[in-house]
Design a protein around this motif. Sequence first.
Motif, short mmCIF file in Angstrom:
data_model
loop_
_atom_site.label_atom_id
_atom_site.label_comp_id
_atom_site.label_asym_id
_atom_site.label_seq_id
_atom_site.Cartn_x
_atom_site.Cartn_y
_atom_site.Cartn_z
N ALA A 28 4.61 5.24 -32.95
CA ALA A 28 4.49 6.33 -31.98
C ALA A 28 5.13 5.89 -30.65
CB ALA A 28 3.01 6.66 -31.77
N PRO A 29 5.63 6.87 -29.87
CA PRO A 29 6.30 6.52 -28.61
C PRO A 29 5.44 5.64 -27.68
CG PRO A 29 6.69 8.82 -29.11
CD PRO A 29 5.70 8.31 -30.13
N ARG A 30 4.14 5.90 -27.61
CA ARG A 30 3.27 5.09 -26.75
C ARG A 30 3.24 3.64 -27.22
NH1 ARG A 30 -2.75 4.39 -26.34
NH2 ARG A 30 -3.07 3.75 -24.18
N VAL A 31 3.13 3.45 -28.52
CA VAL A 31 3.11 2.10 -29.09
C VAL A 31 4.47 1.44 -28.91
CG1 VAL A 31 2.81 0.79 -31.24
CG2 VAL A 31 1.32 2.72 -30.74
N LEU A 32 5.55 2.22 -29.06
CA LEU A 32 6.90 1.70 -28.86
C LEU A 32 7.06 1.18 -27.43
CD1 LEU A 32 9.36 1.37 -30.63
CD2 LEU A 32 10.18 3.57 -29.81
N GLY A 33 6.44 1.83 -26.47
CA GLY A 33 6.46 1.35 -25.09
C GLY A 33 5.79 0.00 -24.94
N ALA A 36 8.09 -2.59 -26.48
CA ALA A 36 9.21 -2.89 -25.59
C ALA A 36 8.76 -3.76 -24.41
CB ALA A 36 9.85 -1.60 -25.09
N THR A 37 7.59 -3.47 -23.88
CA THR A 37 7.05 -4.27 -22.78
C THR A 37 6.78 -5.71 -23.23
OG1 THR A 37 6.06 -2.30 -21.80
CG2 THR A 37 5.20 -4.42 -21.06
N ALA A 38 6.19 -5.85 -24.41
CA ALA A 38 5.92 -7.19 -24.95
C ALA A 38 7.23 -7.94 -25.19
CB ALA A 38 5.11 -7.10 -26.24
N GLY A 39 8.23 -7.24 -25.70
CA GLY A 39 9.53 -7.87 -25.93
C GLY A 39 10.18 -8.33 -24.63
#
Length: 118
Positions: A28-33, A36-39
């Motif tokens: 989901a877009p929220r999880v993808l955020g 991306a932040t963790a990356g």
Amino acid sequence: SGGTVLFYMMVVGLVANAMLLPFFPLPAPRVLGFIATAGAAGALGQVLLTIGFRHISASAGALLSTARIPIAGIIGIVLFSDPVTLRTVTGAILILLSLVGVTLHNAVAGARVRHRHA
């Protein structure tokens, strides 16, 4: 240079992971955020770690790199309730023994060098 090593290390990882992308559903877009932040935090951490390694000896850097493994295991157990299995404990013991062995070896080798030059 450190920047060159980081660039190629991260590019190889990016390409390898991009090739696997079609085999996994997108979250989901929220999880993808969050991903991306963790990356980004991981990439920044690797850059700072590489910069820090410029200021210590190779043997100290190797010890720090190896010590990250049991520290990550302890954090996983304490913060994320990872199960403590015989395999985990055995691996941690082997890593810690190798850290002790390398540290003792470096101390003995350093003493020999100092003794020869004295």
